[in-house]
Design an enzyme around this catalytic site. Structure first.
Site, PDB file in Angstrom:
ATOM      1  N   ARG A  13      80.837  56.498  17.451  1.00 51.34           N
ATOM      2  CA  ARG A  13      80.676  55.563  18.443  1.00 51.34           C
ATOM      3  C   ARG A  13      79.120  55.479  18.885  1.00 51.34           C
ATOM      4  O   ARG A  13      78.878  56.629  18.829  1.00 51.34           O
ATOM      5  CB  ARG A  13      81.538  55.655  19.396  1.00 51.34           C
ATOM      6  CG  ARG A  13      83.049  55.497  19.214  1.00 51.34           C
ATOM      7  CD  ARG A  13      83.859  55.880  20.578  1.00 51.34           C
ATOM      8  NE  ARG A  13      83.791  54.720  21.508  1.00 51.34           N
ATOM      9  CZ  ARG A  13      84.455  53.710  21.700  1.00 51.34           C
ATOM     10  NH1 ARG A  13      85.253  53.644  20.801  1.00 51.34           N
ATOM     11  NH2 ARG A  13      84.406  52.873  22.601  1.00 51.34           N
TER      12      ARG A  13
ATOM     13  N   LYS B  30      85.528  48.556  27.479  1.00 45.84           N
ATOM     14  CA  LYS B  30      85.809  47.493  27.850  1.00 45.84           C
ATOM     15  C   LYS B  30      86.782  47.656  29.246  1.00 45.84           C
ATOM     16  O   LYS B  30      86.910  46.987  30.039  1.00 45.84           O
ATOM     17  CB  LYS B  30      86.873  46.588  26.779  1.00 45.84           C
ATOM     18  CG  LYS B  30      85.793  46.022  25.939  1.00 45.84           C
ATOM     19  CD  LYS B  30      86.624  45.234  24.777  1.00 45.84           C
ATOM     20  CE  LYS B  30      87.323  45.924  23.796  1.00 45.84           C
ATOM     21  NZ  LYS B  30      87.883  45.056  22.719  1.00 45.84           N
TER      22      LYS B  30
ATOM     23  N   GLU C 213      89.192  43.562  19.459  1.00 45.21           N
ATOM     24  CA  GLU C 213      90.448  42.870  19.918  1.00 45.21           C
ATOM     25  C   GLU C 213      89.859  41.973  21.249  1.00 45.21           C
ATOM     26  O   GLU C 213      89.013  42.420  22.048  1.00 45.21           O
ATOM     27  CB  GLU C 213      91.059  43.873  20.717  1.00 45.21           C
ATOM     28  CG  GLU C 213      92.492  43.598  21.363  1.00 45.21           C
ATOM     29  CD  GLU C 213      93.352  44.734  22.177  1.00 45.21           C
ATOM     30  OE1 GLU C 213      92.843  45.838  21.825  1.00 45.21           O
ATOM     31  OE2 GLU C 213      94.381  44.364  22.780  1.00 45.21           O
TER      32      GLU C 213
HETATM   33  P1  ATP Z   1      86.598  49.689  23.981  1.00 46.91           P
HETATM   34  O1  ATP Z   1      86.544  51.157  23.641  1.00 46.91           O
HETATM   35  O2  ATP Z   1      85.277  49.472  24.825  1.00 46.91           O
HETATM   36  O3  ATP Z   1      87.949  49.063  24.585  1.00 46.91           O
HETATM   37  P2  ATP Z   1      87.541  49.147  21.320  1.00 46.91           P
HETATM   38  O4  ATP Z   1      87.505  50.012  20.115  1.00 46.91           O
HETATM   39  O5  ATP Z   1      88.962  49.062  21.796  1.00 46.91           O
HETATM   40  O6  ATP Z   1      86.466  49.459  22.355  1.00 46.91           O
HETATM   41  P3  ATP Z   1      87.613  46.626  19.757  1.00 46.91           P
HETATM   42  O7  ATP Z   1      87.673  45.349  20.045  1.00 46.91           O
HETATM   43  O8  ATP Z   1      88.892  47.371  19.147  1.00 46.91           O
HETATM   44  O9  ATP Z   1      87.184  47.577  20.909  1.00 46.91           O
HETATM   45  O10 ATP Z   1      86.388  47.154  18.776  1.00 46.91           O
HETATM   46  C1  ATP Z   1      86.193  46.383  17.567  1.00 46.91           C
HETATM   47  C2  ATP Z   1      85.309  46.966  16.852  1.00 46.91           C
HETATM   48  O11 ATP Z   1      84.121  47.762  17.555  1.00 46.91           O
HETATM   49  C3  ATP Z   1      86.126  48.471  16.255  1.00 46.91           C
HETATM   50  O12 ATP Z   1      86.033  48.597  14.712  1.00 46.91           O
HETATM   51  C4  ATP Z   1      85.467  49.546  16.908  1.00 46.91           C
HETATM   52  O13 ATP Z   1      85.748  50.671  16.396  1.00 46.91           O
HETATM   53  C5  ATP Z   1      84.078  49.164  17.275  1.00 46.91           C
HETATM   54  N1  ATP Z   1      83.514  49.598  18.243  1.00 46.91           N
HETATM   55  C6  ATP Z   1      83.850  49.785  19.722  1.00 46.91           C
HETATM   56  N2  ATP Z   1      83.159  50.470  20.654  1.00 46.91           N
HETATM   57  C7  ATP Z   1      81.992  50.826  19.843  1.00 46.91           C
HETATM   58  C8  ATP Z   1      80.986  51.916  19.883  1.00 46.91           C
HETATM   59  N3  ATP Z   1      80.975  52.348  21.264  1.00 46.91           N
HETATM   60  N4  ATP Z   1      80.352  52.067  19.055  1.00 46.91           N
HETATM   61  C9  ATP Z   1      80.490  51.653  17.612  1.00 46.91           C
HETATM   62  N5  ATP Z   1      81.569  50.965  17.479  1.00 46.91           N
HETATM   63  C10 ATP Z   1      82.339  50.424  18.434  1.00 46.91           C
HETATM   64 MG    MG Z   2      90.222  49.225  19.779  1.00 42.05          MG
END
Ligand code: ATP
Ligand code: MG
Length: 560
Positions: free
Chosen positions: A261, A271, A35
């Site tokens: 994760r 984020k 995102e």
């Molecule tokens: P955040 O929790 O930092 O806001 P998010 O999951 O909202 O992260 P996205 O932009 O939706 O961020 O993530 C893009 C992809 O990266 C998704 O498939 C998510 O599952 C993966 N991802 C995000 N954080 C991690 C992590 N700590 N370890 C592994 N994969 C991750």
């Molecule tokens: Mg997300």
């Protein structure tokens, strides 16, 4: 360490099984779906390496798709930064950059199709009522009074939503699934809501936006994704994912698989938290070298290979764990130890005058760029009557364990001559400002260790010519947080309370050897006996700035 060899993991085993069973006509298509509401962090690197790694291991494809369904928090700056980061990590997506917003028209049609099948309805209750009637883990939800509106009325109301006929919050489109389901995501989840905000891709075209849970599975299906890999928190959403894929009548049937994760201690990988650090000025932007963002790690001096190796080494599983920061540091140390040219930098300079060296005499020493790798060639290092050594490399008195310069004793100036310290000069406060020494002209490239009556050489120290050394600034970073788990703060506390106030130390009177006078921003070196360093983008002709990537060896106790 060379690039880690990819080991198998449970996702690869699933792909192997699917291929063996002839599923998806033998295709393997994955996607990385960020995102665009912040910069990528080290956790995302794990997801990137997994998704792109699977695609390349099976001659498949990996798409880059922005999951941009939330007009409020998203920004073009992030869209560009995310592409830069993925490219920098060494991956190439198949086809164009994709946007979930690019499917808004089709998603709207799928929503209409669900309404026509009697599987979705417009709810005009208030958001509070909807939340209240959803129930919770112990109480089943209750039916909305609008759940049984007929198809035509729903179609008309959904059109009215689309055309701006409702205020924000006055109506939503919901799937009609099961209000009593123990899985709360199946209790008539919201598919569309009204947001009267312009979107960075679609401008003013829409005032209704699809929810993530609706958009994601259908975008996967539209793109022909075969294996939709996401983190464990989406496990509960999988039944809804499957329900939507099933009922949207798209031919492709992507499947979702979850993995744990990546969590790293002494930092945060969210984020939202990272954005707070930036917005409140606790760090100097998303690419501050203390940040666990890919932009921050890049600026700090991490290499793409180090990050890929790190991700490979932590593996992919469904078990939650916290990875020790030292593992990430070890990965970059390994890579730079092998590939970074060596250089001399004196962090806290102390002048050393070689009294028996002729006044304007200079010599140019040819020294290796890397002591274990001849292919990296050599560089020139001038030596003059006055040089600087590090304050830590001199003591007036010391026992035998001190392998550096001591008054009356000898050391070798690395790659140069053996010198013996005779005397010191002090300022008015009594601080030593100069060491007087003599050198033995017969010791260049020769070891005098066994010379009779001279005693053993104490050690070898680095140095920089006082005439040719280049003044520079060194930024030493420490961990951004003082505690292993900043996200877990006691009642009433805030994760910002655990910030390390000494995470940045600026040393502005350092001297680097002249070979580095024009080193490009981003180039990395091992400063011998000091650590690994990277030229910062703040450098200009007047001021060279080096970031310390990591020390030569681990300096923190391991802690989970
Ligand atoms: P955040 O929790 O930092 O806001 P998010 O999951 O909202 O992260 P996205 O932009 O939706 O961020 O993530 C893009 C992809 O990266 C998704 O498939 C998510 O599952 C993966 N991802 C995000 N954080 C991690 C992590 N700590 N370890 C592994 N994969 C991750
Ligand atoms: Mg997300």
């Amino acid at each position: 360490m060379s690039e880690a060899k990819a080991t198998t993991n449970f996702i690869r085993q699933i792909v192997d099984r699917d291929l063996a069973e002839g599923k998806n006509d033998g295709r393997v298509v994955t996607r990385f779906p960020p995102e665009p509401n912040g910069y990528l962090h080290i956790g995302h690197a794990k997801s990137i390496c997994l998704n792109f790694g699977i695609a390349s291991a099976y001659q498949g494809q990996c798409h880059l798709r922005f999951d941009d369904t939330n007009p409020e928090k998203e920004d073009d700056e992030y869209i560009q930064a995310i592409q830069d980061d993925v490219t920098w990590l060494g991956f190439e997506w198949s086809g164009p950059v994709r946007f979930a917003s690019g499917y808004f028209d089709r998603l709207y049609d799928y929503a209409v199709a669900l309404i026509r099948q009697g599987l979705a309805y417009v709810d005009t209750q208030s958001p509070e009522q909807i939340a209240e009637m959803r129930g919770n883990f112990t109480t089943p939800g209750r039916h909305s009074p609008h759940r049984d509106r007929d198809v035509d009325e729903n179609l008309a109301l959904f059109e009215k939503m689309r055309d701006g006929g409702f205020d924000e919050g006055a109506a939503v489109l919901r799937a009609k699934i099961d209000m009593a389901n123990p899985n709360l995501t199946l209790r008539d989840p919201i598919l569309y809501r009204i947001r009267k905000k312009a979107h960075h891709q679609t401008g003013d075209k829409w005032v209704i936006y699809p929810m993530y849970d609706f958009t994601h599975p259908l975008s996967d299906a539209i793109e022909g994704i075969t294996h939709s890999l996401c983190t464990l928190e989406f496990e509960e959403h999988r039944p809804l994912y499957d329900w939507l894929v099933e009922h949207a009548a798209i031919e492709a049937k992507p499947r979702q698989y979850e993995f744990s994760r990546l969590n790293l201690n002494f930092t945060v990988t969210s984020k939202r938290r990272l954005k707070l650090l930036v917005d409140e000025g606790h760090v100097n932007g998303w690419d501050d070298p203390r940040m666990p963002t890919l932009a921050g790690l890049r600026r700090r001096g991490y290499t793409p290979a180090a990050i890929r190796n790190f991700c490979e080494s932590v593996g992919v599983s469904r078990a939650d764990s916290v990875i020790d920061m030292s593992l990430l540091e070890e990965a970059v140390r390994d890579d730079l130890n092998q590939h970074a040219p060596r250089a001399f930098c004196v962090i806290n300079p102390l002048k050393l005058v070689i009294e028996n060296w002729p006044q304007d005499h200079e010599e140019s020493l040819e020294v290796p760029q890397h002591p274990q790798d001849e292919s990296m060639g050599t560089r020139r290092m001038p030596i003059t009557r006055e040089v600087f050594i590090d304050q830590d490399d001199f003591r007036e008195e010391a026992n035998k364990k001190y392998k550096r310069l001591v008054l009356g004793d000898r050391v070798r100036l690395r790659y140069g001559y053996v010198v013996r310290a005779h005397d010191v000069v002090r300022d008015d406060q009594g601080e030593i400002i100069e060491i007087r020494c003599s050198y033995d002209p017969d010791t260049l490239g020769k070891n005098p260790e066994n010379d009779e009556g001279q005693g053993k050489l104490r050690g070898v120290i680095h140095w920089v010519s006082a005439v040719h050394g280049v003044p520079c600034e060194v930024r030493q970073y420490d961990r951004l947080f003082q505690v292993a788990n900043p996200a877990k703060v006691p009642e009433g506390g805030h994760f910002l309370d655990t910030l390390n106030p000494d995470s940045l130390r600026v040393l502005s009177r350092c001297l680097v050897e002249p070979a580095l006078a024009n080193a490009e921003p981003g180039s990395r070196f091992q400063f011998e006996r000091e650590g690994y360093f990277c030229v910062d983008q703040d450098s200009d002709a007047q001021r060279r700035v080096f970031n310390r990537v990591v020390g030569l060896r681990e300096s923190w106790p391991r802690e989970a």
